[in-house]
Write a protein that holds these residues in place. Structure first.
Motif, PDB file in Angstrom:
ATOM      1  N   LEU A   1       6.383  61.717 -15.764  1.00  0.00           N
ATOM      2  CA  LEU A   1       5.839  63.075 -15.656  1.00  0.00           C
ATOM      3  C   LEU A   1       4.319  63.051 -15.584  1.00  0.00           C
ATOM      4  O   LEU A   1       3.704  63.783 -14.804  1.00  0.00           O
ATOM      5  CB  LEU A   1       6.295  63.923 -16.842  1.00  0.00           C
ATOM      6  CG  LEU A   1       7.781  64.247 -16.909  1.00  0.00           C
ATOM      7  CD1 LEU A   1       8.110  64.942 -18.225  1.00  0.00           C
ATOM      8  CD2 LEU A   1       8.202  65.097 -15.727  1.00  0.00           C
ATOM      9  N   GLN A   2       3.697  62.223 -16.402  1.00  0.00           N
ATOM     10  CA  GLN A   2       2.238  62.144 -16.404  1.00  0.00           C
ATOM     11  C   GLN A   2       1.713  61.565 -15.094  1.00  0.00           C
ATOM     12  O   GLN A   2       0.689  62.004 -14.582  1.00  0.00           O
ATOM     13  CB  GLN A   2       1.751  61.329 -17.594  1.00  0.00           C
ATOM     14  CG  GLN A   2       1.937  62.070 -18.900  1.00  0.00           C
ATOM     15  CD  GLN A   2       1.404  61.300 -20.085  1.00  0.00           C
ATOM     16  OE1 GLN A   2       0.525  60.454 -19.952  1.00  0.00           O
ATOM     17  NE2 GLN A   2       1.936  61.596 -21.249  1.00  0.00           N
ATOM     18  N   GLN A   3       2.414  60.577 -14.554  1.00  0.00           N
ATOM     19  CA  GLN A   3       1.995  59.992 -13.281  1.00  0.00           C
ATOM     20  C   GLN A   3       2.071  61.040 -12.175  1.00  0.00           C
ATOM     21  O   GLN A   3       1.169  61.150 -11.350  1.00  0.00           O
ATOM     22  CB  GLN A   3       2.858  58.775 -12.928  1.00  0.00           C
ATOM     23  CG  GLN A   3       2.454  58.096 -11.634  1.00  0.00           C
ATOM     24  CD  GLN A   3       1.027  57.573 -11.628  1.00  0.00           C
ATOM     25  OE1 GLN A   3       0.451  57.288 -12.665  1.00  0.00           O
ATOM     26  NE2 GLN A   3       0.444  57.458 -10.459  1.00  0.00           N
TER      27      GLN A   3
ATOM     28  N   GLU B 153      -1.090  62.428  -9.886  1.00  0.00           N
ATOM     29  CA  GLU B 153      -1.085  62.401  -8.424  1.00  0.00           C
ATOM     30  C   GLU B 153      -1.270  63.803  -7.857  1.00  0.00           C
ATOM     31  O   GLU B 153      -1.964  63.989  -6.869  1.00  0.00           O
ATOM     32  CB  GLU B 153       0.200  61.747  -7.918  1.00  0.00           C
ATOM     33  CG  GLU B 153       0.209  60.246  -8.213  1.00  0.00           C
ATOM     34  CD  GLU B 153       1.509  59.565  -7.844  1.00  0.00           C
ATOM     35  OE1 GLU B 153       2.359  60.185  -7.177  1.00  0.00           O
ATOM     36  OE2 GLU B 153       1.670  58.399  -8.238  1.00  0.00           O
ATOM     37  N   ALA B 154      -0.669  64.816  -8.474  1.00  0.00           N
ATOM     38  CA  ALA B 154      -0.844  66.192  -8.039  1.00  0.00           C
ATOM     39  C   ALA B 154      -2.297  66.625  -8.200  1.00  0.00           C
ATOM     40  O   ALA B 154      -2.839  67.323  -7.324  1.00  0.00           O
ATOM     41  CB  ALA B 154       0.088  67.120  -8.825  1.00  0.00           C
ATOM     42  N   ALA B 155      -2.944  66.216  -9.269  1.00  0.00           N
ATOM     43  CA  ALA B 155      -4.347  66.560  -9.499  1.00  0.00           C
ATOM     44  C   ALA B 155      -5.241  65.919  -8.433  1.00  0.00           C
ATOM     45  O   ALA B 155      -6.216  66.519  -7.995  1.00  0.00           O
ATOM     46  CB  ALA B 155      -4.770  66.143 -10.893  1.00  0.00           C
TER      47      ALA B 155
END
Length: 132
Positions: A120-122, A126-128
């Motif tokens: 989830l953090q990855q 990537e979205a950021a």
């Protein structure tokens, strides 16, 4: 392969056992001379274990944020996790160390949490990047 650092939005339980002392907010520091900053730095170098006794790594850094929040970074041993570099979380402001930390989860439970939350953090990272 790049190893990522896990972050926790909540302090995953850390057992006091014989490894840490919980003091009330109005209690003076154990030696009556350490500042909050110095008390936080005392965590650096402490080994970190799971509730079933597996060493997961050591506290490699500890900081006190401008707002007073205390953060520690546990750097994982490769033998515990070779995909993620470590785990950063906020330390309760009442904690002082006596040399080691023990999380309340077993190694299997912690690995499951890391696997679930790491993905989830990855995705969020990537979205950021795409937004910027």
């Amino acid at each position: 392969m790049q190893r990522l650092v896990m972050t926790s939005i909540f302090a995953l339980g850390i057992a006091t056992a014989a490894s840490a002392t919980v003091v009330s907010e109005d209690s003076p520091a154990a030696d009556n001379t350490d500042s909050v900053y110095e008390e936080t730095l005392d965590f650096v170098g402490n080994p970190v274990y799971t509730s079933d006794g597996e060493m997961i790594g050591v506290v490699s850094s500890a900081t006190t944020e401008a707002d007073g929040d205390r953060m520690i970074l546990v750097t994982f041993d490769d033998s515990f996790n070779d995909e993620y570099a470590g785990w950063e979380f906020e330390l309760d402001d009442k904690w002082e160390t006596t040399g080691e930390l023990t999380v309340l989860w077993t190694a299997e439970e912690l690995k499951g949490w890391i696997d679930a939350n790491g993905a989830l953090q990855q995705e969020a990272r990537e979205a950021a990047k795409v937004e910027n």
